[in-house]
Design a protein around this motif. Sequence first.
Motif, short mmCIF file in Angstrom:
data_model
loop_
_atom_site.label_atom_id
_atom_site.label_comp_id
_atom_site.label_asym_id
_atom_site.label_seq_id
_atom_site.Cartn_x
_atom_site.Cartn_y
_atom_site.Cartn_z
N SER A 166 -4.23 2.09 -8.81
CA SER A 166 -5.13 3.25 -8.85
C SER A 166 -5.89 3.26 -10.16
O SER A 166 -5.43 2.72 -11.17
CB SER A 166 -4.32 4.55 -8.73
OG SER A 166 -5.12 5.69 -8.96
N GLN A 167 -7.05 3.89 -10.16
CA GLN A 167 -7.74 4.14 -11.42
C GLN A 167 -6.89 5.03 -12.33
O GLN A 167 -7.04 5.00 -13.55
CB GLN A 167 -9.10 4.79 -11.17
CG GLN A 167 -10.15 3.85 -10.62
CD GLN A 167 -10.55 2.76 -11.59
OE1 GLN A 167 -10.52 2.96 -12.81
NE2 GLN A 167 -10.91 1.59 -11.07
N LYS A 196 1.60 4.12 -11.50
CA LYS A 196 0.54 3.15 -11.26
C LYS A 196 0.31 2.24 -12.48
O LYS A 196 -0.06 1.07 -12.33
CB LYS A 196 -0.75 3.86 -10.86
CG LYS A 196 -0.66 4.55 -9.50
CD LYS A 196 -0.26 3.57 -8.39
CE LYS A 196 -0.24 4.22 -7.02
NZ LYS A 196 0.11 3.26 -5.95
N ASN A 243 -7.62 -1.08 -7.71
CA ASN A 243 -7.58 0.19 -8.43
C ASN A 243 -8.69 1.12 -7.93
O ASN A 243 -9.77 1.18 -8.52
CB ASN A 243 -7.74 -0.05 -9.94
CG ASN A 243 -6.69 -0.98 -10.49
OD1 ASN A 243 -5.51 -0.73 -10.36
ND2 ASN A 243 -7.12 -2.08 -11.09
N PRO A 254 -10.43 8.28 -6.19
CA PRO A 254 -10.03 9.13 -5.06
C PRO A 254 -10.65 8.66 -3.75
O PRO A 254 -11.84 8.36 -3.68
CB PRO A 254 -10.54 10.52 -5.46
CG PRO A 254 -11.56 10.28 -6.51
CD PRO A 254 -11.17 9.04 -7.23
N ASN A 257 6.62 4.10 -5.13
CA ASN A 257 5.41 3.48 -5.69
C ASN A 257 5.70 2.21 -6.48
O ASN A 257 4.85 1.30 -6.51
CB ASN A 257 4.70 4.46 -6.61
CG ASN A 257 4.13 5.66 -5.88
OD1 ASN A 257 4.39 5.86 -4.71
ND2 ASN A 257 3.37 6.47 -6.58
N ASN A 275 0.81 -1.22 0.00
CA ASN A 275 0.00 0.00 0.00
C ASN A 275 0.85 1.27 0.00
O ASN A 275 0.35 2.34 -0.34
CB ASN A 275 -0.93 -0.01 1.22
CG ASN A 275 -1.70 1.28 1.37
OD1 ASN A 275 -2.60 1.56 0.58
ND2 ASN A 275 -1.35 2.09 2.37
N TYR A 332 2.39 10.36 -11.67
CA TYR A 332 1.68 9.44 -10.78
C TYR A 332 1.04 8.31 -11.58
O TYR A 332 1.15 7.13 -11.21
CB TYR A 332 0.63 10.19 -9.97
CG TYR A 332 -0.17 9.30 -9.04
CD1 TYR A 332 0.43 8.71 -7.94
CD2 TYR A 332 -1.52 9.06 -9.28
CE1 TYR A 332 -0.29 7.88 -7.09
CE2 TYR A 332 -2.25 8.24 -8.43
CZ TYR A 332 -1.64 7.65 -7.34
OH TYR A 332 -2.35 6.84 -6.51
N SER A 333 0.37 8.66 -12.68
CA SER A 333 -0.26 7.64 -13.51
C SER A 333 0.77 6.67 -14.06
O SER A 333 0.53 5.46 -14.11
CB SER A 333 -1.03 8.29 -14.67
OG SER A 333 -2.19 8.95 -14.20
N ASN A 338 -11.90 -2.92 -8.65
CA ASN A 338 -11.97 -1.56 -9.20
C ASN A 338 -13.11 -0.80 -8.52
O ASN A 338 -14.23 -1.30 -8.45
CB ASN A 338 -12.22 -1.60 -10.71
CG ASN A 338 -11.06 -2.25 -11.46
OD1 ASN A 338 -10.00 -1.67 -11.58
ND2 ASN A 338 -11.28 -3.46 -11.97
N SER A 369 -1.52 14.32 -13.90
CA SER A 369 -1.23 13.07 -13.21
C SER A 369 -0.23 12.22 -14.00
O SER A 369 -0.15 11.02 -13.79
CB SER A 369 -2.52 12.26 -12.97
OG SER A 369 -3.01 11.74 -14.20
#
Length: 267
Positions: free
Chosen positions: A147-148, A164, A189, A192, A119, A95, A160-161, A237, A157
């Motif tokens: 994450s989505q 992930k 996934n 927020p 991450n 996590n 960050y994207s 999800n 993002s």
Amino acid sequence: MKKNLVTLTDKVVFITGASTGLGEQIAYEAAKKGAVVILSARRADLLLHVKATCEKYSGKKAYAFPMDVSDPEQVKQVITEIYQTVGVVDVLVNNAGFGHFEEALTFDMDIAERMFRVNVLGLMYVTQLVAVEMAERHQGHIINIASQAGKMATPKSSIYSASKFAVIGYSNALRLELKPLNIFVTTVNPGPIETNFFGIADESGTYLEKVGNYVLDAEIVAGRIVALMGTARRELNMPALLEVAGKFYMLFPRIGDYLAGNLFNNK
């Protein structure tokens, strides 16, 4: 659905990033199910509070190990200590992670490097060391919190994207590699979640308000995650709206780009 664990009672659940937010709530939900909880995060003082609460819920001893997942030597040392003092790990929940919303052209690349070390690489360091031991027993469950944003990237993002997306790709291959060893790999996934994550990620302080219609409750997400421990569930999800949007994005990428750049552009 095939079960790896019949019950969480007395099973060992190891959670990284467990001092606050979603990780903290996963720890509480696992403790309520009777699990022996192992907690790790950088903040020792916060971990001790979570540890005490887990012990109250489970009636069992919980364990706290301060650890920075971005430091591979520290990860090795802590996991060795876990095996020596607690024993084998039945469920690993990766996590630990953080985000930062900023346009790619102005993004501080020192933060980008740190983000990937936490991450992505940190998750890999922990997973490899724990999975090797699971492989010897032919049993275990690894849950990676992605994450989505790893399904559908939106403006501000990019970094960050990317981290992930990497977690999802790693998890998908890992799932296939570990399946013959009876080790399950699940990717979670979420969209927020109302946690302190956005205190770091969103400097404007307005993002959660803008996306209020699909902000998730950390306790509810944690309950869903704990409920799938020991199962061969491939993905979780949440929320349903973003799950549908993510599938739409894959099937119709041009329309998906429009949605990501407009309807879901709230940063």
